[in-house]
Design a protein around this motif. Sequence first.
Motif, PDB file in Angstrom:
ATOM      1  N   SER A 118       2.757  35.867  -1.381  1.00  0.00           N
ATOM      2  CA  SER A 118       1.895  36.581  -0.446  1.00  0.00           C
ATOM      3  C   SER A 118       2.707  37.130   0.729  1.00  0.00           C
ATOM      4  CB  SER A 118       0.798  35.659   0.059  1.00  0.00           C
ATOM      5  OG  SER A 118       1.363  34.585   0.779  1.00  0.00           O
ATOM      6  N   HIS A 119       3.951  36.684   0.868  1.00  0.00           N
ATOM      7  CA  HIS A 119       4.818  37.148   1.954  1.00  0.00           C
ATOM      8  C   HIS A 119       5.608  38.395   1.564  1.00  0.00           C
ATOM      9  CE1 HIS A 119       3.939  33.621   4.345  1.00  0.00           C
ATOM     10  NE2 HIS A 119       4.082  32.931   3.236  1.00  0.00           N
ATOM     11  N   GLY A 120       5.570  38.777   0.294  1.00  0.00           N
ATOM     12  CA  GLY A 120       6.281  39.970  -0.145  1.00  0.00           C
ATOM     13  C   GLY A 120       7.474  39.627  -1.011  1.00  0.00           C
ATOM     14  N   TYR A 121       8.423  40.550  -1.038  1.00  0.00           N
ATOM     15  CA  TYR A 121       9.621  40.418  -1.857  1.00  0.00           C
ATOM     16  C   TYR A 121      10.842  40.184  -0.974  1.00  0.00           C
ATOM     17  CZ  TYR A 121       6.827  42.496  -5.565  1.00  0.00           C
ATOM     18  OH  TYR A 121       5.861  42.745  -6.495  1.00  0.00           O
ATOM     19  N   PRO A 122      11.827  39.381  -1.430  1.00  0.00           N
ATOM     20  CA  PRO A 122      13.066  39.232  -0.654  1.00  0.00           C
ATOM     21  C   PRO A 122      13.690  40.600  -0.391  1.00  0.00           C
ATOM     22  CG  PRO A 122      13.014  37.659  -2.451  1.00  0.00           C
ATOM     23  CD  PRO A 122      11.853  38.602  -2.665  1.00  0.00           C
ATOM     24  N   GLN A 123      14.200  40.779   0.807  1.00  0.00           N
ATOM     25  CA  GLN A 123      14.773  42.068   1.210  1.00  0.00           C
ATOM     26  C   GLN A 123      16.134  41.852   1.842  1.00  0.00           C
ATOM     27  OE1 GLN A 123      13.514  45.306   0.968  1.00  0.00           O
ATOM     28  NE2 GLN A 123      15.504  45.925   1.744  1.00  0.00           N
ATOM     29  N   ASP A 124      17.171  42.406   1.232  1.00  0.00           N
ATOM     30  CA  ASP A 124      18.498  42.361   1.832  1.00  0.00           C
ATOM     31  C   ASP A 124      18.498  43.303   3.039  1.00  0.00           C
ATOM     32  OD1 ASP A 124      21.469  41.474   1.059  1.00  0.00           O
ATOM     33  OD2 ASP A 124      21.531  43.483   1.925  1.00  0.00           O
TER      34      ASP A 124
END
Length: 156
Positions: free
Chosen positions: A23-29
């Motif tokens: 629910s927090h989204g996708y990991p983002q570099d």
Amino acid sequence: MSRKFAMLLPFLALLVSAAGCSSHGYPQDIRQSDLLGVWAGPHGSRIDFLADHRVKATGFDFEGSPANGCSAADSGGKWAFYEAVDPSSGDYDMSMSATHGDSLSVIFGKLSESGSCYFSLDAMRKDENVRLCVTADPDSPCDGGVEFARKSDLAG
């Protein structure tokens, strides 16, 4: 391919795609330049990331979070991205020379002193925005229950 299996394919694809996203989204570099500045959290909390790896924070009182009771936060601390120490084993450590990453550590005070604290933040993309969320367990991103949203490029 059996007819039953063919009917299940869309459902299985949905399950696989949902497993990669919380629910927090996708990991983002993110790059260091994207991190620097002011990030705002719940209840008026604020964290400022500076180019020299210093960090300033106010309002850290998050019940049940690794950042709860971080009384040293008001005096400032240090931040660094995590970097692979041994890629084959999956071991990571703080690196003051790393210029990007999807996870970073924040340390306030000296860990041996009362009131000091240490926690991790994961960068997560949700919709068009990147959020930083407090993480206690590296295998469970954003399990700390606290998120920060970027407010400005200039810390101060």
